[in-house]
Write a protein that holds these residues in place. Structure first.
Motif, PDB file in Angstrom:
ATOM      1  N   ASP A 231      27.405  -1.413 -80.971  1.00 49.33           N
ATOM      2  CA  ASP A 231      27.622  -0.456 -79.874  1.00 49.33           C
ATOM      3  C   ASP A 231      29.113  -0.376 -79.484  1.00 49.33           C
ATOM      4  N   ILE A 232      29.935  -0.161 -80.496  1.00 50.11           N
ATOM      5  CA  ILE A 232      31.387  -0.105 -80.286  1.00 50.11           C
ATOM      6  C   ILE A 232      31.772   1.297 -79.791  1.00 50.11           C
ATOM      7  N   GLN A 233      32.588   1.333 -78.740  1.00 52.36           N
ATOM      8  CA  GLN A 233      32.960   2.635 -78.154  1.00 52.36           C
ATOM      9  C   GLN A 233      34.383   3.060 -78.477  1.00 52.36           C
ATOM     10  N   LEU A 234      35.203   2.090 -78.893  1.00 55.31           N
ATOM     11  CA  LEU A 234      36.594   2.441 -79.187  1.00 55.31           C
ATOM     12  C   LEU A 234      37.062   1.659 -80.418  1.00 55.31           C
ATOM     13  N   VAL A 235      37.680   2.387 -81.354  1.00 60.57           N
ATOM     14  CA  VAL A 235      38.176   1.787 -82.593  1.00 60.57           C
ATOM     15  C   VAL A 235      39.686   1.990 -82.652  1.00 60.57           C
TER      16      VAL A 235
ATOM     17  N   ALA B 228      42.956   5.842 -71.896  1.00 53.57           N
ATOM     18  CA  ALA B 228      43.611   7.072 -71.412  1.00 53.57           C
ATOM     19  C   ALA B 228      44.031   7.958 -72.590  1.00 53.57           C
ATOM     20  N   VAL B 229      44.457   7.351 -73.679  1.00 53.04           N
ATOM     21  CA  VAL B 229      44.803   8.133 -74.880  1.00 53.04           C
ATOM     22  C   VAL B 229      43.552   8.849 -75.377  1.00 53.04           C
ATOM     23  N   ASN B 230      42.471   8.098 -75.480  1.00 51.13           N
ATOM     24  CA  ASN B 230      41.230   8.668 -76.001  1.00 51.13           C
ATOM     25  C   ASN B 230      40.727   9.812 -75.123  1.00 51.13           C
ATOM     26  N   GLU B 231      40.902   9.640 -73.808  1.00 50.99           N
ATOM     27  CA  GLU B 231      40.386  10.663 -72.871  1.00 50.99           C
ATOM     28  C   GLU B 231      41.430  11.720 -72.539  1.00 50.99           C
ATOM     29  N   GLU B 232      42.518  11.715 -73.249  1.00 49.91           N
ATOM     30  CA  GLU B 232      43.602  12.702 -73.093  1.00 49.91           C
ATOM     31  C   GLU B 232      44.100  12.792 -71.655  1.00 49.91           C
ATOM     32  N   ARG B 233      44.324  11.627 -71.074  1.00 48.02           N
ATOM     33  CA  ARG B 233      44.920  11.606 -69.728  1.00 48.02           C
ATOM     34  C   ARG B 233      46.039  10.557 -69.671  1.00 48.02           C
ATOM     35  N   LEU B 234      46.802  10.525 -70.731  1.00 54.48           N
ATOM     36  CA  LEU B 234      47.911   9.566 -70.800  1.00 54.48           C
ATOM     37  C   LEU B 234      48.974   9.881 -69.745  1.00 54.48           C
ATOM     38  N   ASP B 235      49.004  11.135 -69.295  1.00 55.60           N
ATOM     39  CA  ASP B 235      49.977  11.519 -68.259  1.00 55.60           C
ATOM     40  C   ASP B 235      49.734  10.784 -66.939  1.00 55.60           C
ATOM     41  N   THR B 236      48.567  10.131 -66.796  1.00 57.11           N
ATOM     42  CA  THR B 236      48.284   9.418 -65.542  1.00 57.11           C
ATOM     43  C   THR B 236      48.763   7.957 -65.601  1.00 57.11           C
ATOM     44  N   VAL B 237      49.310   7.554 -66.739  1.00 57.70           N
ATOM     45  CA  VAL B 237      49.686   6.142 -66.923  1.00 57.70           C
ATOM     46  C   VAL B 237      51.193   5.952 -66.748  1.00 57.70           C
ATOM     47  N   THR B 238      51.570   4.914 -66.016  1.00 57.16           N
ATOM     48  CA  THR B 238      52.988   4.539 -65.921  1.00 57.16           C
ATOM     49  C   THR B 238      53.147   3.181 -66.598  1.00 57.16           C
ATOM     50  N   LEU B 239      54.037   3.135 -67.561  1.00 51.53           N
ATOM     51  CA  LEU B 239      54.236   1.875 -68.297  1.00 51.53           C
ATOM     52  C   LEU B 239      54.990   0.883 -67.434  1.00 51.53           C
ATOM     53  N   GLU B 240      54.567  -0.381 -67.530  1.00 51.46           N
ATOM     54  CA  GLU B 240      55.342  -1.451 -66.894  1.00 51.46           C
ATOM     55  C   GLU B 240      55.806  -2.390 -67.998  1.00 51.46           C
TER      56      GLU B 240
END
Ligand code: AMP
Ligand code: GLY
Length: 423
Positions: free
Chosen positions: A62-66, A316-328
């Motif tokens: 039941d893997i959801q992300l590869v 967030a990459v998978n759900e195409e919302r990387l714009d909501t992430v701020t890298l630390e």
């Protein structure tokens, strides 16, 4: 969520180590993994190109992300395989589809992409067996050193840099007519030689927005002072001291932005890592190559510097919302030193018992070519262990890695004692 990392080197151990720290990670699997991934994930004995085997495992667990570590399965279309299969199409895959993976799979394709999108790179021409005579004439008009590149994947060995014209012509003939690099050299790209210092730039994209990850510099030659044969990489440091804010800005505007925009314009969906091999010529960045995955051993210094929950970023990459992430990013410097098998990158023996690891629990020791056999951990590849440390600057980080290495033993152990020497 249950997660699978495909691959079995130092890069994949580092990814597993980081993903396992996420609160969202339930079960973590690695295929095929190594003795290092076994400490934080469940290894599945499946080859990275066995898509049917991977499918069975994804459904069974039941893997959801590869997350696809190496380039081979990407260039062979693993992401397309998932999208086409009704049982797999809802599973997230980090790594581009086959067409975009051609940026790594074909040098000529990557050059045409850069030309189309005005991305600075070396001037070039491409030749096949039918145009060998034109290729020879092209070499005659060019200045040495001559840069000859097999078009396809050649395990990092397909690039020749040659000083003498006659040798360059002979090698061109061997590549095109005698399959010197197998099918990879059916086509050859001849490039202008660029003189400068190289660095690795990593971009994570969901296809529309992107994050620029820390830059790194790797050390590819086996010998100290960057001498001897090329390897998969003998060490790396991050950040790269000569990358000033101004230079970073140039990389961003001249290379990263047009690359991401170019993917969109060309209608190439891309969820994953773009690894841009750069060279600094004077004050200008130019692209040497694209890869469609993380670098190894660069991953071993880039990923530990990311303070965010990395699985949350990949989701967030998978759900195409990387714009909501701020890298630390950790402002400390990271260095990794690769311990290899005696003889590598030429013939070497495997199966040597590694000692000293138990007393080093908690250190960032990433396994590359290792295998668990009963109670002991044995060498199983050319590159064996990547030892990562932090420091105020890369010199301090490198020194800590050497201290750790002095406690690790196996017959034939070899490593470069000058990582970061040129900076
Ligand atoms: P590549 O597989 O394209 O990254 O090439 C392998 C290595 O060859 C690079 O890391 C560089 O050190 C060198 N190289 C490739 N292209 C050039 C070039 N145009 N000028 C100088 N060195 C190059
Ligand atoms: N370290 C270079 C690569 O991963 O291709």
């Amino acid at each position: 969520m249950n997660v699978l990392v495909i691959g079995g080197g130092g890069r994949e151990h580092t990814l597993c180590w980081k993903i396992k720290q996420s609160k969202d990670c339930d079960q973590l699997f690695a295929a095929p993994g190594n003795a290092g991934t076994a400490s934080c994930a469940t290894n599945l004995p499946i080859d990275v190109n066995d898509f049917e085997g991977i499918k069975k495992a994804v459904l069974a667990h039941d893997i959801q992300l590869v997350i696809v570590g190496p380039e081979d399965p990407l260039v062979n279309g693993i992401h397309d395989f998932f999208l086409k299969d009704p049982l797999l199409s809802s599973v997230g895959v980090i790594g581009p589809q086959k067409e975009a993976a051609t940026l790594e799979g074909s040098k000529a394709y990557a050059k045409a992409f850069m030309m189309r999108h005005n991305i600075p790179t070396a001037a070039y021409a491409e030749f096949t067996s039918e145009t060998l005579a034109e290729g020879e004439a092209f070499l005659e008009q060019s200045n040495p050193p001559y840069v000859l590149k097999a078009d396809g994947l050649a395990a990092g060995k397909g690039v020749l840099i040659i000083d003498d014209l006659e040798t360059a012509k002979r090698e061109l003939g061997e590549m095109l007519l005698e399959s010197k690099f197998g099918a990879a050299s059916k086509k050859v790209v001849i490039e202008e030689f660029l003189a400068g210092i190289e660095l690795s730039c990593f971009v994570l994209t969901d296809g529309s927005s992107y994050l620029t990850l820390p830059m790194a510099k790797d050390y590819k030659r086996i010998g100290e002072g960057d001498t001897g044969l090329n390897t998969g990489g003998m060490g790396a440091i991050s950040p790269v001291p000569f990358v000033t804010e101004e230079f970073k800005e140039k990389i961003e505007t001249q290379i990263i932005k047009p690359t991401i925009e170019g993917l969109k314009k060309d209608n190439l969906p891309f969820k994953g890592f773009v690894f841009i091999g750069l060279i600094k010529v004077g004050e200008e960045p130019k692209v040497i190559e694209y890869n469609v995955r993380m670098g190894d051993p660069e991953t071993e210094v880039v990923i530990p510097r990311i303070k965010n929950d990395f699985l949350a970023i990949l989701k967030a990459v998978n759900e195409e919302r990387l714009d909501t992430v701020t890298l630390e990013i950790d402002s400390s410097a990271a260095a990794t030193v690769m311990a290899v098998s005696g003889g590598y990158p030429e013939a070497y023996e495997k199966g040597k018992t590694i000692s000293g690891l138990k007393q080093l629990d908690g250190k960032m020791i990433f396994h590359a070519g290792t295998k668990q056999e009963g109670d002991s951990i044995k060498t199983s590849g050319g590159r064996v262990l990547a030892i990562t440390s932090f420091g105020k600057h890369h010199q301090e980080a490198v020194k800590s890695s050497y201290e750790i290495l002095s406690k690790i033993k196996y017959e034939g152990i070899n490593y470069r004692s000058d990582i970061g020497f040129d900076l």
